[in-house]
Design a protein around this motif. Structure first.
Motif, PDB file in Angstrom:
ATOM      1  N   ASN A  56       8.421   8.996   4.524  1.00 30.55           N
ATOM      2  CA  ASN A  56       9.513   9.875   4.109  1.00 30.55           C
ATOM      3  C   ASN A  56       9.425  10.255   2.621  1.00 30.55           C
ATOM      4  OD1 ASN A  56      11.768  11.407   4.944  1.00 30.55           O
ATOM      5  ND2 ASN A  56      13.174   9.953   3.980  1.00 30.55           N
ATOM      6  N   LYS A  57       8.275   9.997   1.998  1.00 33.30           N
ATOM      7  CA  LYS A  57       8.060  10.424   0.614  1.00 33.30           C
ATOM      8  C   LYS A  57       7.654  11.889   0.595  1.00 33.30           C
ATOM      9  CE  LYS A  57       5.803   8.084  -2.391  1.00 33.30           C
ATOM     10  NZ  LYS A  57       4.753   7.310  -3.090  1.00 33.30           N
ATOM     11  N   PRO A  58       7.995  12.633  -0.470  1.00 39.18           N
ATOM     12  CA  PRO A  58       7.501  14.006  -0.576  1.00 39.18           C
ATOM     13  C   PRO A  58       5.981  14.044  -0.573  1.00 39.18           C
ATOM     14  CG  PRO A  58       9.257  13.601  -2.175  1.00 39.18           C
ATOM     15  CD  PRO A  58       8.919  12.276  -1.560  1.00 39.18           C
ATOM     16  N   VAL A  59       5.414  14.991   0.170  1.00 41.20           N
ATOM     17  CA  VAL A  59       3.962  15.071   0.310  1.00 41.20           C
ATOM     18  C   VAL A  59       3.307  15.331  -1.043  1.00 41.20           C
ATOM     19  CG1 VAL A  59       2.070  16.409   1.332  1.00 41.20           C
ATOM     20  CG2 VAL A  59       4.050  15.780   2.715  1.00 41.20           C
ATOM     21  N   ASP A  60       3.935  16.143  -1.894  1.00 45.97           N
ATOM     22  CA  ASP A  60       3.317  16.438  -3.193  1.00 45.97           C
ATOM     23  C   ASP A  60       3.170  15.172  -4.033  1.00 45.97           C
ATOM     24  OD1 ASP A  60       6.036  16.207  -3.516  1.00 45.97           O
ATOM     25  OD2 ASP A  60       6.210  17.804  -4.995  1.00 45.97           O
ATOM     26  N   GLU A  61       4.129  14.243  -3.929  1.00 39.98           N
ATOM     27  CA  GLU A  61       4.021  12.980  -4.655  1.00 39.98           C
ATOM     28  C   GLU A  61       2.859  12.145  -4.127  1.00 39.98           C
ATOM     29  OE1 GLU A  61       7.597  10.742  -4.809  1.00 39.98           O
ATOM     30  OE2 GLU A  61       8.796  12.370  -5.685  1.00 39.98           O
ATOM     31  N   ILE A  62       2.672  12.141  -2.808  1.00 38.32           N
ATOM     32  CA  ILE A  62       1.566  11.389  -2.204  1.00 38.32           C
ATOM     33  C   ILE A  62       0.227  11.955  -2.665  1.00 38.32           C
ATOM     34  CG2 ILE A  62       0.427  10.832  -0.016  1.00 38.32           C
ATOM     35  CD1 ILE A  62       3.202  10.812   1.285  1.00 38.32           C
ATOM     36  N   LEU A  63       0.108  13.292  -2.685  1.00 40.32           N
ATOM     37  CA  LEU A  63      -1.145  13.924  -3.098  1.00 40.32           C
ATOM     38  C   LEU A  63      -1.423  13.679  -4.578  1.00 40.32           C
ATOM     39  CD1 LEU A  63      -0.947  17.360  -1.229  1.00 40.32           C
ATOM     40  CD2 LEU A  63      -2.028  15.236  -0.485  1.00 40.32           C
ATOM     41  N   ILE A  64      -0.389  13.775  -5.421  1.00 42.98           N
ATOM     42  CA  ILE A  64      -0.570  13.566  -6.859  1.00 42.98           C
ATOM     43  C   ILE A  64      -0.984  12.121  -7.145  1.00 42.98           C
ATOM     44  CG2 ILE A  64       0.666  13.448  -9.062  1.00 42.98           C
ATOM     45  CD1 ILE A  64       2.281  15.908  -8.094  1.00 42.98           C
ATOM     46  N   GLU A  65      -0.416  11.180  -6.402  1.00 43.58           N
ATOM     47  CA  GLU A  65      -0.797   9.774  -6.575  1.00 43.58           C
ATOM     48  C   GLU A  65      -2.244   9.529  -6.178  1.00 43.58           C
ATOM     49  OE1 GLU A  65       1.940   7.573  -4.230  1.00 43.58           O
ATOM     50  OE2 GLU A  65       3.652   7.915  -5.566  1.00 43.58           O
ATOM     51  N   SER A  66      -2.724  10.275  -5.169  1.00 43.65           N
ATOM     52  CA  SER A  66      -4.082  10.057  -4.655  1.00 43.65           C
ATOM     53  C   SER A  66      -5.136  10.837  -5.421  1.00 43.65           C
ATOM     54  CB  SER A  66      -4.139  10.472  -3.172  1.00 43.65           C
ATOM     55  OG  SER A  66      -3.161   9.811  -2.418  1.00 43.65           O
ATOM     56  N   LEU A  67      -4.727  11.902  -6.112  1.00 49.52           N
ATOM     57  CA  LEU A  67      -5.683  12.819  -6.741  1.00 49.52           C
ATOM     58  C   LEU A  67      -6.542  12.174  -7.828  1.00 49.52           C
ATOM     59  CD1 LEU A  67      -6.693  15.709  -6.659  1.00 49.52           C
ATOM     60  CD2 LEU A  67      -4.944  16.319  -8.333  1.00 49.52           C
ATOM     61  N   PRO A  68      -6.010  11.311  -8.725  1.00 52.55           N
ATOM     62  CA  PRO A  68      -6.864  10.745  -9.781  1.00 52.55           C
ATOM     63  C   PRO A  68      -8.100  10.027  -9.243  1.00 52.55           C
ATOM     64  CG  PRO A  68      -4.565  10.341 -10.285  1.00 52.55           C
ATOM     65  CD  PRO A  68      -4.596  10.918  -8.900  1.00 52.55           C
ATOM     66  N   GLY A  69      -7.967   9.289  -8.137  1.00 51.66           N
ATOM     67  CA  GLY A  69      -9.122   8.593  -7.573  1.00 51.66           C
ATOM     68  C   GLY A  69     -10.219   9.560  -7.174  1.00 51.66           C
ATOM     69  N   THR A  70      -9.850  10.647  -6.499  1.00 49.49           N
ATOM     70  CA  THR A  70     -10.835  11.654  -6.088  1.00 49.49           C
ATOM     71  C   THR A  70     -11.406  12.386  -7.294  1.00 49.49           C
ATOM     72  OG1 THR A  70      -9.722  11.964  -3.966  1.00 49.49           O
ATOM     73  CG2 THR A  70     -11.168  13.733  -4.692  1.00 49.49           C
ATOM     74  N   PHE A  71     -10.563  12.661  -8.297  1.00 48.19           N
ATOM     75  CA  PHE A  71     -11.031  13.371  -9.490  1.00 48.19           C
ATOM     76  C   PHE A  71     -12.106  12.574 -10.224  1.00 48.19           C
ATOM     77  CE2 PHE A  71     -10.739  13.912 -14.104  1.00 48.19           C
ATOM     78  CZ  PHE A  71     -11.073  15.256 -14.213  1.00 48.19           C
ATOM     79  N   TRP A  72     -11.856  11.281 -10.482  1.00 48.41           N
ATOM     80  CA  TRP A  72     -12.835  10.469 -11.207  1.00 48.41           C
ATOM     81  C   TRP A  72     -14.104  10.273 -10.391  1.00 48.41           C
ATOM     82  CZ3 TRP A  72     -12.236  10.565 -16.041  1.00 48.41           C
ATOM     83  CH2 TRP A  72     -10.984  10.505 -16.630  1.00 48.41           C
ATOM     84  N   LEU A  73     -13.962  10.127  -9.084  1.00 46.63           N
ATOM     85  CA  LEU A  73     -15.139  10.006  -8.228  1.00 46.63           C
ATOM     86  C   LEU A  73     -15.969  11.285  -8.266  1.00 46.63           C
ATOM     87  CD1 LEU A  73     -16.837   8.566  -6.086  1.00 46.63           C
ATOM     88  CD2 LEU A  73     -15.216   9.382  -4.358  1.00 46.63           C
ATOM     89  N   SER A  74     -15.327  12.432  -8.144  1.00 50.74           N
ATOM     90  CA  SER A  74     -16.030  13.717  -8.171  1.00 50.74           C
ATOM     91  C   SER A  74     -16.664  13.982  -9.532  1.00 50.74           C
ATOM     92  CB  SER A  74     -15.066  14.858  -7.817  1.00 50.74           C
ATOM     93  OG  SER A  74     -14.535  14.687  -6.523  1.00 50.74           O
TER      94      SER A  74
END
Length: 351
Positions: A115-133
């Protein structure tokens, strides 16, 4: 130039609308009822009706589509209530009676699971993908250019054949297959010698020391993600170097007695990097999508891991939000690259 930019923005807008339409269609074509996912199979009818009304699933399909576009739009007309203010977090632009023209961030709905806003979930997950990429593109570009130059300077020799053959193998190998092999070989069988774990994230929670940075967890997934673009950059650099090395101005520089290293760096490599820069800029956007299965295999907590986890649990708002976010990233990067090249080469914008 202004017309070129407007055209690119317009076509990018059409692509985003197309992606949103396809994602919305797939959401409604999938079997199962979202209400079941949120309320459970044994919820009473009144509870299910309330959830269905809250999600807007009691409306006709065309109305639901219009509401979804309105949610994703940064400027829209909304009913000016405290509930909508909290939901959309908007800034009121023009009052329209009990409604208002508002500015807001795109609303991607809420997760069925948390029930969390999807944008918050994506923003929380984005740094991991950014540093990996980012780590992967640094490895791919630096090592790829170096090996491409080595292959070109040793054209026709065993070194050239080995580098080219290896690059062909890695271009042909799917990234998830390579990820499994890397994890098994270096993270499991040889972990005693490499010191590398099979799975892990950039930040890990320790029961004693709390949140800890673990850069060693980045090595295997970054190398795996970098392998395919590295192989392509090797081929591009080699081909471009060979083409430039055959130009008259390079032969003239050699005839004038210019040093070999200076000829390679100043006269050859500098002019050979244009197609390589194109590939690197394009691969940065591709890596955001290509990292999905690699993140899942290495248990790397990023956007890909979170999205595949959402697919497993049929958390459709998260899947839809991640898909639209990735598509938006592709469009923005491609428009940015097009504008840069149109600035450098006027013939591109004339075409």
């Amino acid at each position: 130039m202004l017309q070129f930019i407007v055209n690119r923005l317009f076509y990018g807008f059409l692509v985003i609308i197309g992606v949103i339409t396809v994602v919305f269609g797939l959401f409604h074509a999938l079997p199962g009822d979202p209400v079941d996912l949120m309320s459970g199979q044994h919820a009473d009818l009144e509870t299910r009706d309330l959830i269905r009304k809250e999600l807007g699933l009691d409306e006709p399909l065309i109305v639901q589509y219009g509401n979804y576009l309105s949610d994703l739009s940064v400027i829209s007309v909304e009913k000016d209530t405290e509930k909508n203010q909290k939901k959309y977090r908007y800034t009121k632009l023009i009052p329209l009676g009990d409604h208002a023209l508002v500015f807001k961030f795109p609303y991607l709905r809420r997760s069925f699971q948390t029930n969390k806003p999807v944008d918050e979930i994506l923003i929380e997950s984005l740094p991991g993908t950014f540093w990996l990429s980012l780590a992967a593109i640094i490895i791919a570009s630096s090592l790829g250019i170096f090996l491409g130059v080595v292959a070109a300077l040793n054209y026709g020799t065993k070194i050239d054949h080995i580098i080219v053959s290896s690059s062909v193998v890695f271009i042909s190998m799917p990234s998830f297959v390579l990820a499994i092999l890397m994890a098994m070989i270096f993270g499991y069988y040889l972990s005693e010698y490499t010191g590398l774990p099979m799975t892990g994230s950039l930040w890990m929670n320790d029961p004693i020391y709390g949140r800890q940075l673990h850069l060693e967890n980045l090595i295997l997934p970054a190398i795996t993600l970098a392998t395919r673009p590295l192989a392509i950059i090797v081929q591009l650099t080699r081909s471009s170097m060979l083409d430039v090395m055959s130009q008259d101005y390079v032969r003239t520089a050699k005839a004038k007695g210019v040093g070999r290293i200076r000829v390679i760096i100043v006269h050859t490599l500098r002019n050979a990097l244009n197609p390589v820069i194109t590939a690197v800029s394009g691969w940065l956007a591709s890596m955001l999508a290509g990292a999905f299965f690699i993140e899942y295999i290495f248990k790397w907590k990023g956007l890909g891991f979170k999205t595949i986890q959402a697919v497993e649990y049929l958390d459709l708002p998260v899947v839809m939000g991640a898909t639209i976010f990735i598509a938006f990233g592709f469009v923005v990067v491609n428009i940015f690259v097009d504008i840069i090249y149109a600035t450098l080469d006027p013939k591109i914008r004339l075409n």
